[in-house]
Enzyme design. Structure first.
Site, mmCIF file in Angstrom:
data_model
loop_
_atom_site.group_PDB
_atom_site.id
_atom_site.type_symbol
_atom_site.label_atom_id
_atom_site.label_comp_id
_atom_site.label_asym_id
_atom_site.label_seq_id
_atom_site.Cartn_x
_atom_site.Cartn_y
_atom_site.Cartn_z
ATOM 1 N N ASP A 1 0.862 -1.178 0.000
ATOM 2 C CA ASP A 1 0.000 0.000 0.000
ATOM 3 C C ASP A 1 0.894 1.222 0.000
ATOM 4 O O ASP A 1 1.937 1.247 0.657
ATOM 5 C CB ASP A 1 -0.989 -0.010 1.172
ATOM 6 C CG ASP A 1 -0.330 -0.093 2.541
ATOM 7 O OD1 ASP A 1 -0.131 0.956 3.181
ATOM 8 O OD2 ASP A 1 -0.024 -1.225 2.974
ATOM 9 N N GLU B 1 -8.559 4.016 11.923
ATOM 10 C CA GLU B 1 -7.583 3.870 13.002
ATOM 11 C C GLU B 1 -7.501 5.196 13.732
ATOM 12 O O GLU B 1 -7.854 6.240 13.192
ATOM 13 C CB GLU B 1 -6.215 3.485 12.427
ATOM 14 C CG GLU B 1 -5.697 4.464 11.374
ATOM 15 C CD GLU B 1 -4.398 4.010 10.738
ATOM 16 O OE1 GLU B 1 -3.390 3.937 11.472
ATOM 17 O OE2 GLU B 1 -4.405 3.721 9.518
#
Length: 250
Positions: free
Chosen positions: A47, A134
């Protein structure tokens, strides 16, 4: 000579297992996953975001990168400056690609979903979008930590809006602390991408099913300068092909 060879053998045995990452990839700070290394999974990806400004996607694919999740948006007004370049580059290199959104807890989920839709093209062959949830204690503008029920409700709004637009149920990315504190695993009909760079997912997320495992933030990939996140798909190559066939945008 025998003493020297013995010392070399002891040093090699003291090192983390060499097969923690697949051949062709590396790790600048490897972890010993206690007999369950990421290399036992055959499908790996990365990513990326603006922190990887230069990527030779063809070289990365030849090194063993099968897929890439690319940061697109954050909150309701930030577009990653490298998104368009990464999106085009991965596509030209025939690396399967998906886009992700970093959630901002000081903006309504509906606003954020509309911003993602505005900036991420509905592209044939793309992997499902990703919602990255998150805590962000380093945010200069928003360090809120809403109650788990609020987090799950906002996530549901975002996931539903994105699914309606792209025709794909998004994947949800999360971290161990966030997972424990919000009960985000209670969301129904959701595939998870879990971060766990010190433990295997079965230890960090007991009883939680997952499709992707982010196992390193210090990966070394040919064609990418500096460290990059490494990820594994939690199945065989045959299962990967079936998953892609079912989840790609048509």
């Amino acid at each position: 000579m025998r003493a020297v060879l013995s010392l070399v053998l002891l040093l090699l045995l003291a090192l983390p297992a060499a097969a923690q990452v697949p051949r062709g990839l590396g790790d600048s700070d490897p972890v010993d996953f206690k007999g369950k290394p990421p290399s036992r999974y055959p499908v790996h990806g990365i990513d990326v975001a603006r922190f990887q400004p230069q990527v030779d996607w063809t070289q990365a694919r030849k090194a063993g990168i099968d897929f890439a999740f690319i940061k697109a948006t954050e909150g309701g007004d930030f577009l990653d400056p490298m998104f368009k370049s990464h999106w085009r580059g991965a596509g030209r290199a025939r690396i399967l690609r998906g886009a992700y959104h970093f959630f901002y807890f000081c903006r309504p989920a509906a606003d954020q979903a509309r911003w993602f839709i505005r900036n991420v093209p509905k592209t044939r062959g793309m992997l499902p979008p990703v919602l990255d949830m998150e805590w962000n204690p380093f945010s200069p503008t928003c360090t809120k930590r809403p109650h788990g029920s609020v987090v799950r409700r906002e996530a549901q709004i975002f996931l539903d809006m994105i699914e309606r637009h792209y025709g794909q149920r998004p994947i949800l990315y999360t971290t161990p602390e966030f997972y424990r504190q919000t009960d985000i695993g209670k969301l129904k009909n959701t595939e998870f991408w879990v971060r766990s760079t010190a433990k295997t997912p079965d230890r960090a997320y007991p009883k939680q099913s997952w499709h992707f495992w982010q196992y390193s933030s210090t990966g070394i990939v040919p064609g990418i300068e500096g460290d990059v996140d490494l990820n594994a798909f939690g199945g065989s190559k045959r299962q990967w092909k079936r998953w892609v066939a079912a989840r790609q945008n048509q």
